[in-house]
Design an enzyme around this catalytic site. Structure first.
Site, PDB file in Angstrom:
ATOM      1  NE  ARG A 127      37.015  29.603  84.798  1.00 21.77           N
ATOM      2  CZ  ARG A 127      37.858  30.484  84.236  1.00 21.77           C
ATOM      3  NH1 ARG A 127      38.945  30.079  83.591  1.00 21.77           N
ATOM      4  NH2 ARG A 127      37.646  31.768  84.348  1.00 21.77           N
ATOM      5  CB  SER A 163      31.078  30.597  88.836  1.00 20.64           C
ATOM      6  OG  SER A 163      31.183  31.960  89.145  1.00 20.64           O
ATOM      7  CD  GLU A 200      33.800  27.793  86.517  1.00 18.40           C
ATOM      8  OE1 GLU A 200      33.100  28.595  85.852  1.00 18.40           O
ATOM      9  OE2 GLU A 200      34.682  28.158  87.304  1.00 18.40           O
TER      10      GLU A 200
END
Ligand SMILES: Cc1cc2nc3c(=O)[nH]c(=O)nc-3n(C[C@H](O)[C@H](O)[C@H](O)COP(=O)(O)OP(=O)(O)OC[C@H]3O[C@@H](n4cnc5c(N)ncnc54)[C@H](O)[C@@H]3O)c2cc1C
Length: 308
Positions: A181, A231, A301
């Site tokens: 990510r 998420s 994230e």
């Protein structure tokens, strides 16, 4: 002290597309929270985006870049300075084309969903991993977004971007640039487009069916009826964040209008007019509880920006 945004600068920026003063960021984020951007500028194309970056750099005013706003938590006090919107709700709709060598060029403002459909129409597959991931290609590249099926790095060959002074540049993509990510790029790089290599499909009907199945599966597992940013935490090595959060007894835990989803515990959902402060407090509570309980650090994230 920071330089002011003068009316002369606003006029020059507005000439690149549109410029909106005190624009609520809750309108531009999938969390549906966030205070006003002091000035939100939506350029009408890559040349105009470069002009915006150059003008803002010369004026020495802070620049924040947003795409589709699907991985962002913007503070309740908003974003000072100039916010450059490379999302799909602006004037720059974005285009895609086949290159002579069979690769695909796409503008950063193209939504992932549109990219997948266009590729299928071209007889190409390999973008399946993007199915159901909101936002634009630019944000997907910055985040190296993806799932267990694949990530942006798997199909990227070149990134077109503007450096912090407004110069247009092109970068050949190397695998080492990509992380979980995160994509390593020059600081302040504003992505305007990218080149992707995708395999020709031997069976486009199956490719379409596979994408429909992915969307159905995600629809059943994700709380899509509520605003969220997907998420919230990255998965720590060897662990699933949702499992840790669940086992810490946080399912349904609520602060103000923000709640740990009962369907997918790594989602924080805006169930009732949450503020960014509610969401951030809940993120901190989850992180601290999991750390106390399992001695495992959770790292967000979701990217936080602006003033809280
Ligand atoms: C329901 C839901 C499900 C999700 N599922 C997934 C998933 O399965 N996998 C996954 O990886 N993510 C997922 N996400 C998170 C998010 O959709 C992805 O990270 C997405 O790629 C972000 O794209 P965006 O255009 O919305 O970027 P934004 O959220 O607008 O921005 C993300 C970051 O990229 C920067 N940025 C954006 N565009 C540019 C640009 N053109 N140039 C330079 N910097 C830029 C921003 O400054 C910010 O730091 C999900 C989100 C939601 C709401």
């Amino acid at each position: 002290m920071r330089n002011p945004i003068t009316s002369e600068l606003i006029e020059k920026l507005a000439a690149q597309g549109c410029a909106l003063a005190n624009e609520p960021m809750s309108r531009h984020t999938t969390f549906k929270v966030g205070g006003p951007a002091e000035l939100l500028v939506c350029p009408s194309g890559p040349r105009q985006a470069a002009a915006v970056v150059s003008l803002v750099n010369e004026a020495r005013i802070p620049l924040t870049v947003i795409g589709g706003g699907s991985n962002l938590l913007v503070g309740d006090r908003g974003i000072p300075g100039i916010t450059l919107s490379l999302g799909h709700d602006g004037a720059w709709k974005g285009e895609m084309r086949r290159c002579a060598d069979g690769t695909v060029y796409a503008d950063a403002t193209v939504p992932k969903e549109r990219f997948i459909d266009w590729c299928l129409d071209e007889g190409l597959e390999g973008a399946d991993f993007m199915a159901g991931i909101p936002g634009c290609l630019g944000g997907g590249i910055v985040m190296n977004a993806g799932t267990f099926m694949g990530n942006f790095i798997d199909i990227l060959t070149r990134i077109e971007y503007i450096d912090r002074k407004g110069a247009s540049k092109s970068l050949e993509v190397r695998r080492e640039m990509a992380h979980y990510r995160r994509m390593d790029m020059e600081e302040g790089a504003v992505i305007t487009g990218a080149v992707f290599r995708l395999p020709e499909s031997a069976d486009i009907r199956s490719a379409r069916a596979r994408i429909r199945a992915i969307l159905d599966d995600r629809g059943a597992k994700h709380p899509l009826q509520y605003p969220s940013a997907g998420s919230v935490f990255k998965n720590p090595d060897g662990h699933s964040s949702w499992k840790l959060i669940d086992e810490a007894g946080l399912k349904g835990y609520r602060i103000g209008g923000a709640m740990v989803s009962e369907l997918h515990t790594n989602f924080i959902v805006n169930v009732d007019g949450a503020s960014a402060g509610d969401v951030r407090a809940l993120i901190e509570h989850v992180r601290d509880t999991v750390s106390r309980r399992f001695s495992i650090a959770l790292h967000p994230e979701v990217r936080m920006t602006g003033e809280f």
